[in-house]
Design a protein around this motif. Structure first.
Motif, PDB file in Angstrom:
ATOM      1  N   LEU A  78       0.835  -1.205   0.000  1.00  0.00           N
ATOM      2  CA  LEU A  78       0.000   0.000   0.000  1.00  0.00           C
ATOM      3  C   LEU A  78       0.865   1.248   0.000  1.00  0.00           C
ATOM      4  CD1 LEU A  78      -2.947   0.960   0.026  1.00  0.00           C
ATOM      5  CD2 LEU A  78      -2.790   1.090   2.522  1.00  0.00           C
TER       6      LEU A  78
ATOM      7  N   ARG B  86       0.646   4.319  -2.552  1.00  0.00           N
ATOM      8  CA  ARG B  86       0.456   5.715  -2.116  1.00  0.00           C
ATOM      9  C   ARG B  86       1.603   6.614  -2.611  1.00  0.00           C
ATOM     10  NH1 ARG B  86      -3.923   4.803  -1.975  1.00  0.00           N
ATOM     11  NH2 ARG B  86      -5.220   4.165  -0.214  1.00  0.00           N
TER      12      ARG B  86
ATOM     13  N   ASN C  38       1.451  -0.041  12.178  1.00  0.00           N
ATOM     14  CA  ASN C  38       0.407  -0.424  13.139  1.00  0.00           C
ATOM     15  C   ASN C  38       0.691  -1.774  13.802  1.00  0.00           C
ATOM     16  OD1 ASN C  38       0.055  -1.915  10.887  1.00  0.00           O
ATOM     17  ND2 ASN C  38      -2.163  -1.592  10.719  1.00  0.00           N
TER      18      ASN C  38
ATOM     19  N   ARG D  53       1.724  -4.611  12.623  1.00  0.00           N
ATOM     20  CA  ARG D  53       1.279  -5.860  11.958  1.00  0.00           C
ATOM     21  C   ARG D  53       2.443  -6.425  11.166  1.00  0.00           C
ATOM     22  NH1 ARG D  53      -4.112  -6.118   9.952  1.00  0.00           N
ATOM     23  NH2 ARG D  53      -3.262  -7.761   8.636  1.00  0.00           N
TER      24      ARG D  53
ATOM     25  N   ASP E  97      -6.526  -4.589   5.056  1.00  0.00           N
ATOM     26  CA  ASP E  97      -6.711  -4.064   6.413  1.00  0.00           C
ATOM     27  C   ASP E  97      -6.196  -2.640   6.514  1.00  0.00           C
ATOM     28  OD1 ASP E  97      -7.758  -6.467   6.977  1.00  0.00           O
ATOM     29  OD2 ASP E  97      -6.014  -7.241   8.098  1.00  0.00           O
ATOM     30  N   LEU E  98      -5.027  -2.430   5.956  1.00  0.00           N
ATOM     31  CA  LEU E  98      -4.412  -1.118   6.033  1.00  0.00           C
ATOM     32  C   LEU E  98      -5.268  -0.078   5.303  1.00  0.00           C
ATOM     33  CD1 LEU E  98      -1.842  -0.301   7.451  1.00  0.00           C
ATOM     34  CD2 LEU E  98      -0.662  -0.359   5.242  1.00  0.00           C
ATOM     35  N   LEU E  99      -5.777  -0.520   4.133  1.00  0.00           N
ATOM     36  CA  LEU E  99      -6.638   0.361   3.350  1.00  0.00           C
ATOM     37  C   LEU E  99      -7.884   0.721   4.157  1.00  0.00           C
ATOM     38  CD1 LEU E  99      -6.468   1.497   0.489  1.00  0.00           C
ATOM     39  CD2 LEU E  99      -7.893  -0.401  -0.282  1.00  0.00           C
TER      40      LEU E  99
ATOM     41  N   GLU F 219      -8.168   0.730   7.385  1.00  0.00           N
ATOM     42  CA  GLU F 219      -7.776   1.637   8.478  1.00  0.00           C
ATOM     43  C   GLU F 219      -7.708   3.069   7.990  1.00  0.00           C
ATOM     44  OE1 GLU F 219      -4.218   0.454  10.624  1.00  0.00           O
ATOM     45  OE2 GLU F 219      -5.074  -1.577  10.822  1.00  0.00           O
ATOM     46  N   GLU F 220      -7.097   3.226   6.799  1.00  0.00           N
ATOM     47  CA  GLU F 220      -7.018   4.553   6.192  1.00  0.00           C
ATOM     48  C   GLU F 220      -8.396   5.180   6.082  1.00  0.00           C
ATOM     49  OE1 GLU F 220      -3.322   4.508   2.988  1.00  0.00           O
ATOM     50  OE2 GLU F 220      -5.362   4.929   2.313  1.00  0.00           O
TER      51      GLU F 220
END
Lengths: 110, 881
Positions: A29, A33, A72, A74, B33-35, B37-38
């Motif tokens: 991710l 981004r 976070n 993980r 999951d990260l998405l 959370e964002e």
């Protein structure tokens, strides 16, 4: 998804991934981004393109991955450039420069 | 280094698959999951955030599958997975698998067997250097067509022609081989010394002939065929230098030929022409015996250039030697055409037929796949929903097709091997031009190619089906009636029509062959073949060179054989009907205008004992038969056949008319016609009768004769006693070509017979497959329409209406197929015209019969599903939906 976001040009995805990893290692991710940030939101990389590209590039030997702790806390998979990856980025950058120059000239010509 | 890393990845991907997959799962989940959370941070509620994240990702399984596909070795992984899955599917449907594999195996097996013949006879190059340059040259006259040149003519050709780098005479000749356990007759060629070097063949053992061995007076030497060397000399390498006895004369073995060398016919030995070059028949320009000339074109010369040159040479010879060469031209044919010309049409027709059978088999299996594909639509939809890409599904389907084709191909090659074994027994060596058929590399290669073709041919259908985007509908209506879309149903109809059309073409072909055979066997051969035994005796040794000696021998043979129990009539004759052997010569008839050169009557002539026409039951139509009094001291007499009588004396009695051999002014004696006998078929039942005349044995003194015995008992049982009787006169004299007349009749139609049997077999197979195809489509359609049929019956439709509905559907498909097939057959049967006899390529009876048979089979195939449709209980059918 939003209409004003252009899909990545064929063949430029690898270059953008290499560029986004030029400074630091990153997870999926994060790369996505970073590309958006680098292109000021023009390009949006979908996971369906991103993950296959990452795995392919890893097999090419341009990237290596390692599991690490995320922001976070993980378990996340981080990618970073190898030497071959840096060389690839250089050569792709040069190639792109040549192509875009050529195209710009072609379009300016009357 | 990249290759190394790729290999490392390759092995890791294959062997650490599970760990890799677990990691991938973690990675993608982490991303989602990260998405999410964002999104939560941006203010969405958790539920909403998770959903949007998933949508944005586009399906966790799809992404994972996409990653798997880019991995090194992914293809192997997929292939193994597909194979495993395919094998499971095939095991789960044993009925489907068995029918599909068997269908393909029959198709591929038949093709393998027939292709072995195509390969051996038509495709395999002749065992000579640059065989396309080899040309057979003959002389030709208008009344006879191509025939043997005389040796002096050949020598002039060789001297004068420039289009041929080399030219060799090859003279087919029989020899009596004695000094072995049982004397026997072998055949070989007397050849120009350059024959082997022209062909590009070197002896397997020993030496080739020397140029000087063309000259008269050459010492008797011989090259043995590989087969003869094996069978008679025990493959002894020291055989070279030993000698064998041929025609009572000792020949020194100078070498052994390589295996499978065969000039135009069976070749046991080769001897140089020089041994006989001084004989009178070799030096007489008018003596045209059993010689052929073979030439090698200079490279770059075309056959038409060579023909033009040879035409000039022939013209010069006509001018120079008018007595012997008037009207004589030169004809040419490639050695290949000369060898396989006659065999090509039946082989190609049969090959066409098996290709049709294979196509029908493919169509049938494709149809089976379609039915099953419909049943699997739900499974496919589920797999699509789980992330399988369309490409991936197509690949899976193709893998299954290949698996099936591979099984079918394996079994088919086994069938093919059995078929080849059967063909070997069924088809004589001569029919195959001496080619040996077998499962060799090119046949296996062909079978392999067929497997791939087949897999693609019927595999494309289910693959196309799997790629149809109908996930939504299929999942929505629970996989019940969603199955066959209209397009699929149409496709299945088209497939059934196609196989019906193909089957019709085969049936028409088989029908035409059958009718030809029937017509052929109705032809009157001009003699009665029942209970007649024949065998050949050829007096070739010096002791029989005087007419008295041979006459004496023949008289003794007849006397001793007549005394044998069971023999009704014993006779001698030089040429048996249907044998294709011949003696012919130009004749001059007294009182008729002299014909133009090349247009003299050229009858076949027989030299016979007086009992000959009785032994074969050839009717005497007019005048008298020969008697024992017709000897050298009496006046020269002859019998003619009905065709000859009609041709030259249409309105008068030919008895008492005179003719002589040769052209006006020759020294040949006049012969008086004393009677007319019925025509016999000399060149096969399908050929028209020719001019024939008969000369008495005691006035013509032949050395090569057939003993013809009409018996009261099984003729074949006489053979040992007859052999003994001949051996008691001359123990070194071989008796050969022992056949009953019935066998000769059968042999004369053997090629047609085998073609008919095989074509019948293939069309039967096609019919069966077409029936299965129609049955499959109709019974599936009945199953699909159970509900509809129930409603119709509930609304008052009678059983007969339902029957009509179901059968009508099948008949409509079959009728369309038949119509297409008839159109195709019209175009194709023309190609088999050369195999037909007494029936046109467009014979309406064959066409109509084929159509009716196919229609009846179609109705029968619809009957079972129709019965099932009638049995539908309206209540059950309505509830079923």
């Amino acid at each position: 998804m939003t209409p004003d976001q252009t899909n990545l040009l064929q063949g430029t995805l690898d270059m953008m991934i290499l560029k986004s990893l030029a400074l630091d290692q990153m997870h999926g991710l994060g790369i996505s981004r970073r590309i958006e940030q680098l292109t000021k939101g023009t390009f949006h990389v979908k996971p369906g393109s991103l993950f296959p590209a990452l795995h392919r590039m890893e097999e090419e030997g341009w990237l290596v991955s390692s599991w690490g702790e995320s922001e976070n806390n993980r378990r996340a998979k981080y990618y970073r450039l190898t030497r071959a990856g840096r060389r690839q980025l250089e050569s792709e950058t040069q190639r792109w420069g040549r192509i875009s120059l050529a195209i710009a000239r072609a379009l300016e010509a009357s | 280094m990249p290759t190394l890393s790729r290999m490392k990845n390759f092995f890791r991907n294959i062997f650490a698959k599970r760990r890799n997959d677990g990691d991938l799962d973690d990675e993608v989940h982490f991303y989602v999951d990260l998405l999410a959370e964002e999104k939560m941070r941006a203010g969405m509620n958790p539920e909403e955030a998770r959903r949007t994240a998933r949508i944005e990702l586009g399906g966790i399984e799809q992404v994972k599958e996409q990653v798997r596909e880019v991995r090194a070795g992914a293809w192997l992984d997929t292939v193994i997975q597909d194979l495993r899955y395919g094998a499971r599917m095939l095991r789960k449907n044993p009925g489907f698998t068995a029918i599909a594999v068997l269908t393909l195996a029959l198709g591929i097996g038949a093709n393998t067997a027939i292709f072995s013949v195509v390969s051996a006879v038509i495709l395999r190059p002749l065992p000579y250097a640059n065989p396309q340059q080899l040309i057979v040259l003959r002389e030709t006259t208008q009344s006879v067509g191509p025939h043997s040149p005389s040796y002096p003519d050949f020598l002039d050709w060789r001297k004068q022609s420039r289009s041929f780098s080399q030219m060799a005479a090859i003279n087919n000749r029989e020899f009596n081989l004695s000094g072995v356990a049982q004397p026997e007759n072998i055949s070989g060629y007397v050849v120009s010394a350059n024959c082997l070097s022209m062909l590009g063949v070197r002896p397997f053992l020993g030496r080739d002939f020397l140029p000087s061995e063309d000259a008269p007076g050459t010492a008797p030497i011989v090259l043995l065929s590989y087969a003869l060397w094996q069978s008679h000399l025990g493959a002894d390498p020291s055989a070279v230098g030993k000698s064998i006895t041929l025609d009572g004369r000792s020949f020194t073995i100078i070498g052994v030929l390589p295996p499978n060398i065969r000039l135009l016919e069976k070749t046991d030995i080769l001897a140089p022409i020089g041994v006989w070059a001084g004989d009178t028949d070799m030096t007489d320009r008018g003596d045209r015996g059993d010689m052929d000339a073979v030439g090698r074109l200079v490279s770059g010369a075309s056959i038409s250039q060579a023909q033009a040159e040879m035409d000039t040479i022939a013209a010069n010879l006509r001018k120079e030697y008018p007595a012997t060469n008037s009207g004589v031209g030169i004809s040419m044919a490639s050695l290949r055409d000369e060898l396989v010309g006659d065999s090509r049409p039946p082989i190609l027709v049969l090959f066409g037929a098996v290709v049709f059978v294979l196509l029908i088999a493919c169509v049938n299996v494709a149809n089976l796949f379609l039915v099953r594909g419909a049943a699997r639509a739900r499974e496919i939809a589920v797999r699509q929903a789980c992330g399988a890409s369309r490409q991936r599904l197509v690949r899976q389907m193709l893998t299954e097709s290949f698996l099936l084709a591979f099984l079918g191909g394996g079994l088919g090659i086994l069938f093919g091997a059995l078929g080849i074994e059967g063909l070997r027994r069924l088809v004589s060596m001569d029919m195959l031009q001496g080619a040996i058929i077998g499962m060799d590399r090119s046949v296996l290669l062909f079978s392999g190619a067929m497997v791939v073709f087949v897999a693609i041919a019927f595999g494309l259908v289910p693959a196309w089906q799997a790629s149809q985007p109908h996930v939504q509908e299929t999942l929505k209506d629970g996989g019940r009636s969603s199955t066959a879309s209209a397009a699929q149903h149409r496709l299945r109809g088209v497939l059934v029509m196609a196989e019906t059309a193909l089957a019709l073409v085969l049936l028409v072909g088989a029908g035409l062959m059958m009718k030809s055979m029937y017509r052929l066997l109705q032809v009157d051969p001009g003699f009665r073949p029942e209970r007649v035994l024949t065998m050949e005796i050829n007096l070739r040794t010096a002791q029989y060179s005087k007419p008295e000696a041979s006459s004496n021998f023949w008289r003794q043979v007849l006397d001793r054989v007549r005394a044998l129990p069971g023999v009704d009539t014993a006779a001698l004759g030089t040429v048996l009907p249907l044998s294709g052997n011949h003696n012919r010569g130009d004749i001059t008839i007294e009182g008729l205008p002299t014909p133009d050169p090349g247009k003299f009557p050229h009858p076949d002539f027989h030299m016979v004992s007086p009992s000959y026409i009785d032994a074969l039951s050839i009717p005497l139509l007019r005048g008298r038969n020969f008697t024992d009094a017709d000897t050298d001291t009496a006046s020269q007499v002859a019998l003619i056949n009905a065709t000859m009588a009609r041709r030259f004396w249409p309105n008068e009695d030919p008895t008492g008319k005179r003719f002589h051999f040769g052209h006006p002014g020759s020294t040949e004696p006049w012969m008086e016609i004393i009677g007319v006998v019925g025509d016999t078929k000399l060149y096969g039942l399908s050929n028209p009768s020719r001019l024939e005349l008969y000369l008495p044995l005691q006035q013509s003194h032949p050395n090569d004769m057939f003993l013809v015995l009409r018996s009261a008992i099984d003729p074949a049982s006489l053979t040992p006693a007859v052999r003994d009787a001949v051996a008691s006169i001359d123990k070194d004299q071989p008796v050969f070509n022992v056949n009953t007349m019935k066998q000769l009749v059968d042999a004369s139609v053997a090629t047609r017979h085998i073609t008919l049997v095989l074509l019948g077999l293939f069309s039967g197979l096609a019919l069966l497959l077409a029936a299965i195809g129609i049955y499959g489509v109709i019974s599936y359609s009945v199953q699909q329409r159970t509900h509809e049929i129930g409603i119709r019956m509930a609304l008052g439709a009678q059983r007969s209406d339902v029957l009509r509905l179901v059968v009508g559907q099948g008949v409509k498909l079959a009728a369309l197929g038949i119509a297409i097939g008839i159109a195709a057959a019209f175009g194709l049967t023309r190609l088999m015209a050369s195999l037909l006899f007494g029936v046109g390529a467009y014979d309406p009876v064959a066409f109509v019969t084929a159509a009716i048979i196919l229609l009846l089979v179609a109705i029968a195939a619809c009957y079972i599903p129709a019965r099932r449709a009638i049995a539908v209980d309206p209540m059950v059918a309505l509830r079923y939906e």
